[in-house]
Scaffold this motif. Structure first.
Motif, short mmCIF file in Angstrom:
data_model
loop_
_atom_site.label_atom_id
_atom_site.label_comp_id
_atom_site.label_asym_id
_atom_site.label_seq_id
_atom_site.Cartn_x
_atom_site.Cartn_y
_atom_site.Cartn_z
N TYR A 12 15.53 13.19 2.66
CA TYR A 12 14.15 13.24 3.13
C TYR A 12 13.77 11.97 3.88
CZ TYR A 12 13.82 17.39 0.26
OH TYR A 12 14.03 18.64 -0.27
N GLU A 13 14.35 10.84 3.48
CA GLU A 13 14.05 9.60 4.18
C GLU A 13 14.53 9.67 5.62
OE1 GLU A 13 16.11 5.35 4.15
OE2 GLU A 13 14.82 5.58 2.38
N GLY A 14 15.65 10.33 5.86
CA GLY A 14 16.27 10.33 7.18
C GLY A 14 15.80 11.42 8.13
N GLN A 17 8.13 15.28 -7.50
CA GLN A 17 8.69 16.60 -7.81
C GLN A 17 10.12 16.51 -8.34
OE1 GLN A 17 8.22 18.68 -4.07
NE2 GLN A 17 6.30 19.62 -4.72
N ALA A 18 10.94 15.66 -7.73
CA ALA A 18 12.37 15.64 -8.06
C ALA A 18 12.81 14.45 -8.89
CB ALA A 18 13.19 15.69 -6.75
N GLY A 19 11.96 13.42 -8.97
CA GLY A 19 12.34 12.24 -9.73
C GLY A 19 12.30 12.48 -11.23
N ASN A 20 13.03 11.67 -11.98
CA ASN A 20 12.99 11.80 -13.42
C ASN A 20 11.69 11.22 -13.98
OD1 ASN A 20 13.31 8.98 -13.54
ND2 ASN A 20 15.53 9.13 -13.76
N MET A 46 0.80 -1.23 0.00
CA MET A 46 0.00 0.00 0.00
C MET A 46 0.84 1.28 0.00
SD MET A 46 -2.95 -1.29 -0.28
CE MET A 46 -3.93 0.20 -0.16
N ALA A 47 1.94 1.26 -0.75
CA ALA A 47 2.76 2.46 -0.94
C ALA A 47 3.58 2.26 -2.21
CB ALA A 47 3.69 2.69 0.25
N SER A 48 3.88 3.35 -2.89
CA SER A 48 4.71 3.25 -4.09
C SER A 48 6.15 2.94 -3.68
CB SER A 48 4.69 4.56 -4.88
OG SER A 48 5.69 4.53 -5.89
N ILE A 49 6.58 1.73 -4.01
CA ILE A 49 7.92 1.32 -3.63
C ILE A 49 8.98 2.02 -4.48
CG2 ILE A 49 9.47 -0.66 -3.40
CD1 ILE A 49 7.26 -0.48 -1.29
N HIS A 50 8.63 2.43 -5.69
CA HIS A 50 9.59 3.22 -6.47
C HIS A 50 9.83 4.59 -5.83
CE1 HIS A 50 9.38 0.24 -9.77
NE2 HIS A 50 10.57 0.73 -10.07
N ALA A 51 8.81 5.13 -5.17
CA ALA A 51 9.00 6.38 -4.43
C ALA A 51 9.94 6.15 -3.25
CB ALA A 51 7.66 6.93 -3.94
N GLY A 101 5.19 9.65 11.24
CA GLY A 101 5.03 8.59 10.24
C GLY A 101 4.17 8.92 9.04
N PRO A 102 2.93 9.39 9.22
CA PRO A 102 2.10 9.73 8.06
C PRO A 102 2.70 10.84 7.20
CG PRO A 102 0.74 9.48 10.02
CD PRO A 102 2.17 9.47 10.48
N VAL A 103 3.33 11.84 7.83
CA VAL A 103 3.99 12.91 7.08
C VAL A 103 5.14 12.34 6.27
CG1 VAL A 103 5.23 15.10 7.26
CG2 VAL A 103 3.33 14.60 8.83
N HIS A 104 5.88 11.43 6.88
CA HIS A 104 7.00 10.78 6.21
C HIS A 104 6.55 10.11 4.91
CE1 HIS A 104 10.61 8.22 5.77
NE2 HIS A 104 9.78 7.22 5.57
N MET A 105 5.47 9.35 4.97
CA MET A 105 5.02 8.64 3.78
C MET A 105 4.51 9.60 2.71
SD MET A 105 5.92 5.67 4.15
CE MET A 105 5.32 5.24 2.53
N PHE A 106 3.81 10.66 3.13
CA PHE A 106 3.36 11.67 2.16
C PHE A 106 4.56 12.34 1.49
CE2 PHE A 106 2.49 16.17 1.31
CZ PHE A 106 1.50 16.04 0.34
N LEU A 107 5.56 12.69 2.29
CA LEU A 107 6.73 13.40 1.78
C LEU A 107 7.52 12.53 0.81
CD1 LEU A 107 8.23 16.11 2.10
CD2 LEU A 107 9.61 15.03 3.89
N ILE A 108 7.64 11.25 1.10
CA ILE A 108 8.38 10.33 0.23
C ILE A 108 7.77 10.34 -1.18
CG2 ILE A 108 8.82 7.88 -0.21
CD1 ILE A 108 10.65 9.15 1.91
#
Length: 260
Positions: free
Chosen positions: A114-116, A143-146, A91-96, A130-137
């Motif tokens: 950002y992970e740390g 935003q920054a990924g190719n 239930m989360a994007s593992i590529h993110a 925790g919830p903020v962490h998952m949203f931010l990931i």
């Protein structure tokens, strides 16, 4: 002692290669826990299913973590499929998660990691974050990924939404249980996957915490050999106990902080 000095003292390249048995273990380690949790939940034994679900989440994290570093011993397509499939199941994007994890290795505990972010918090602060962490990931990756990362993340999020819609629309009770437990696990990631292994290591981020107790490493599937992982990220998880022995033999003076 610097990261480069440590890596020069330890022989590790041979540990990258997996035997057929090890390859089968790393790529199928999740299945017994997943099927057992679903079977117990199907018959309404939710409390009995819970530890099996927890072990599924842990072993899936181990599996995708190896996938991030191309350490599953399989080709690029099957590695991608492993990350995609576990995205739906977890239930989360593992590529993110992958995008931010690789940045974590590059910028460990710096402003760009950002992970740390939760490493410098209190233990309860990391849980609440925790919830903020998952949203931010997810947000950072979009935003920054190719283009390839964004495409994979969107495909995974759409698949997750479709899976959740089917599960709740048709009220598939054992899968409703699974979705709830997996989301709970994701919201605890900032604590279990970051804070536990990195708190108190800001002065030397490459020297993450580790675990040397045999039984603790068995019940956590060697996921808390985090010092070893940060020093040699290409080494598959199944080889980390051997890597830990080599580090101890080559550098007995190296100070280590326990995970728990």
């Amino acid at each position: 002692m610097t990261h480069a000095e440590i890596t020069r003292k330890v022989t590790w390249q041979d540990l990258r290669k997996l035997s057929l048995k090890e390859l089968l273990i790393e790529n199928n380690v999740t299945l017994p826990w997943l099927f057992a949790s679903w079977a117990l939940a199907y018959f309404g034994y939710y409390w009995f299913a819970l530890p099996f679900s927890a072990f599924f989440f842990l072993t899936a994290l181990r599996q995708v973590h190896n996938g991030f570093h191309n350490s599953l011993g399989i080709n690029r397509f099957f590695t991608w499929f492993t990350l995609y499939g576990n995205s739906v199941l977890m239930m989360a994007s593992i590529h993110a998660v992958k995008f931010n994890h690789l940045r974590h290795h590059k910028y460990c505990l710096s402003e760009d990691d950002y992970e740390g972010k939760s490493a410098g918090m209190s233990w309860y602060g990391a849980i609440l974050y925790g919830p903020v962490h998952m949203f931010l990931i997810h947000k950072v990756t979009l935003q920054a990924g190719n283009k390839k990362y964004r495409k994979n993340v969107l495909a995974e999020l759409i698949s997750i939404a479709l899976f959740a819609f089917i599960v709740f629309y048709f009220n598939v009770h054992f899968l409703v249980y699974h979705v709830i437990v997996m989301l709970t696990g994701e919201f605890l990631m900032a604590f279990f996957a970051v804070w536990t292994v990195h708190h108190g290591t800001e002065d030397a981020p490459h020297l993450a915490r580790t675990q040397r107790s045999g039984w603790k490493n068995k019940i956590t599937f060697s996921m808390f050999y985090h010092l070893e992982h940060h020093l040699f990220p290409a080494v598959p998880t199944i080889k980390l106990p051997e890597l830990a022995k080599r580090i101890d033999e080559a550098m007995p003076e190296l100070q280590k902080k326990n995970t728990f």
